[in-house]
Scaffold this motif. Structure first.
Motif, short mmCIF file in Angstrom:
data_model
loop_
_atom_site.label_atom_id
_atom_site.label_comp_id
_atom_site.label_asym_id
_atom_site.label_seq_id
_atom_site.Cartn_x
_atom_site.Cartn_y
_atom_site.Cartn_z
N CYS A 46 -47.44 -5.69 -3.27
CA CYS A 46 -46.72 -4.43 -3.03
C CYS A 46 -47.67 -3.44 -2.38
CB CYS A 46 -46.13 -3.88 -4.33
SG CYS A 46 -47.32 -3.28 -5.51
N HIS A 47 -47.30 -2.92 -1.23
CA HIS A 47 -48.10 -1.90 -0.54
C HIS A 47 -49.58 -2.27 -0.44
CE1 HIS A 47 -44.51 0.50 -0.98
NE2 HIS A 47 -44.56 0.34 -2.28
N ASN A 48 -49.88 -3.47 0.06
CA ASN A 48 -51.25 -3.95 0.22
C ASN A 48 -52.02 -4.01 -1.09
OD1 ASN A 48 -51.02 -4.29 3.02
ND2 ASN A 48 -51.34 -2.10 3.31
N ALA A 49 -51.33 -4.22 -2.18
CA ALA A 49 -51.96 -4.33 -3.50
C ALA A 49 -51.22 -5.40 -4.29
CB ALA A 49 -51.91 -2.98 -4.22
N LEU A 50 -51.67 -5.63 -5.50
CA LEU A 50 -50.99 -6.53 -6.43
C LEU A 50 -50.33 -5.67 -7.49
CD1 LEU A 50 -50.61 -9.49 -7.52
CD2 LEU A 50 -52.65 -9.04 -8.93
N CYS A 51 -49.07 -5.96 -7.80
CA CYS A 51 -48.33 -5.21 -8.81
C CYS A 51 -47.59 -6.20 -9.71
CB CYS A 51 -47.31 -4.27 -8.15
SG CYS A 51 -48.07 -3.03 -7.09
N GLY A 52 -47.04 -5.70 -10.80
CA GLY A 52 -46.28 -6.54 -11.71
C GLY A 52 -45.16 -5.76 -12.38
N GLU A 77 -42.43 -1.17 -13.66
CA GLU A 77 -43.69 -1.62 -13.06
C GLU A 77 -44.81 -1.38 -14.08
OE1 GLU A 77 -46.19 -1.16 -8.92
OE2 GLU A 77 -44.89 0.48 -9.53
N LEU A 78 -45.36 -2.48 -14.62
CA LEU A 78 -46.44 -2.38 -15.59
C LEU A 78 -47.81 -2.44 -14.93
CD1 LEU A 78 -45.42 -4.62 -18.63
CD2 LEU A 78 -45.02 -2.20 -18.26
N LEU A 79 -47.95 -3.28 -13.92
CA LEU A 79 -49.23 -3.47 -13.23
C LEU A 79 -49.14 -2.77 -11.89
CD1 LEU A 79 -49.68 -7.27 -14.02
CD2 LEU A 79 -50.49 -5.31 -15.36
N GLY A 92 -57.01 -2.07 -11.16
CA GLY A 92 -55.89 -1.19 -10.89
C GLY A 92 -55.53 -0.42 -12.15
N TYR A 93 -54.23 -0.29 -12.40
CA TYR A 93 -53.75 0.48 -13.56
C TYR A 93 -52.64 -0.27 -14.27
CZ TYR A 93 -56.51 4.08 -11.44
OH TYR A 93 -57.57 4.76 -10.92
N VAL A 94 -52.69 -0.24 -15.58
CA VAL A 94 -51.65 -0.86 -16.39
C VAL A 94 -50.88 0.26 -17.09
CG1 VAL A 94 -53.19 -1.24 -18.38
CG2 VAL A 94 -51.10 -2.60 -18.14
N TYR A 95 -49.58 0.19 -17.00
CA TYR A 95 -48.71 1.15 -17.69
C TYR A 95 -48.32 0.55 -19.03
CZ TYR A 95 -44.63 3.99 -18.80
OH TYR A 95 -43.72 4.80 -19.43
N VAL A 96 -48.52 1.30 -20.10
CA VAL A 96 -48.18 0.84 -21.44
C VAL A 96 -46.95 1.62 -21.89
CG1 VAL A 96 -49.01 0.52 -23.81
CG2 VAL A 96 -50.62 0.32 -21.89
N PRO A 97 -45.77 0.99 -21.80
CA PRO A 97 -44.52 1.72 -22.06
C PRO A 97 -44.42 2.36 -23.43
CG PRO A 97 -44.06 -0.42 -21.10
CD PRO A 97 -45.53 -0.40 -21.43
N SER A 118 -57.14 -6.46 -19.02
CA SER A 118 -57.81 -5.48 -19.85
C SER A 118 -57.33 -4.08 -19.48
CB SER A 118 -59.33 -5.54 -19.66
OG SER A 118 -59.82 -6.82 -19.99
N GLY A 119 -57.13 -3.25 -20.48
CA GLY A 119 -56.81 -1.84 -20.29
C GLY A 119 -57.89 -1.02 -20.95
N CYS A 120 -58.36 0.02 -20.26
CA CYS A 120 -59.52 0.77 -20.74
C CYS A 120 -59.24 2.27 -20.81
CB CYS A 120 -60.70 0.55 -19.80
SG CYS A 120 -61.06 -1.20 -19.49
N LEU A 121 -59.81 2.91 -21.82
CA LEU A 121 -59.64 4.35 -21.96
C LEU A 121 -60.52 5.13 -20.99
CD1 LEU A 121 -59.44 4.80 -25.83
CD2 LEU A 121 -57.60 4.99 -24.15
#
Length: 137
Positions: A46-52, A77-79, A92-97, A118-121
């Motif tokens: 998606c838009h020259n990136a990887l998404c999920g 969209e989580l990823l 990238g960024y992970v969305y945690v609903p 992995s998700g980081c603070l």
């Protein structure tokens, strides 16, 4: 001295151009199941990136997301905005609903059927990881 400082950046850029890296990005695309079997995420370009995006979620995951204000978990969209950081690695960024927040994240492809997400603070510090498996069939 400056040319040596730029060497890691140049080497990283070259890795992105290697054919093996492009194949790895394609290998990470597909349907992935979280460790609890409660969510299936479809990854792709998606838009020259990887998404999920959430393809399927069980009743508990859906209810947890709804409690946090996400009315429709499927399709979320989580990823987001993952870019290659070397062979089999993305950032990238992970969305945690259920928290209603996005966190800095990395993906490491462990093998053809497993991803370590992995998700980081603090942008790489205080991280939690999960191993996701490729959905079979």
């Amino acid at each position: 001295m400056r040319s040596f400082a730029l060497l890691p950046i140049g080497a990283s850029a070259l890795l992105l151009l290697l054919p093996g890296t492009a194949l790895a990005a394609g290998a990470v695309e597909g349907n992935w199941v979280n460790p609890h079997g409660s969510v299936v995420v479809t990854t792709g370009a998606c838009h020259n990136a990887l998404c999920g995006w959430v393809r399927w979620a069980d009743a508990t995951a859906t209810a947890d997301a709804a409690d946090a204000g996400v009315a429709h978990l499927a399709g979320t969209e989580l990823l987001r905005d993952y870019h290659a950081r070397g062979p089999g690695r993305w950032a990238g960024y992970v969305y945690v609903p259920d928290r209603g927040r996005s966190f800095y994240s990395t993906i490491e492809q462990l093998d053809a059927n497993r991803l370590k997400i992995s998700g980081c603070l603090l942008r790489g510090w205080l991280c939690k990881s999960q191993i996701w498996t490729r959905q079979q069939g």
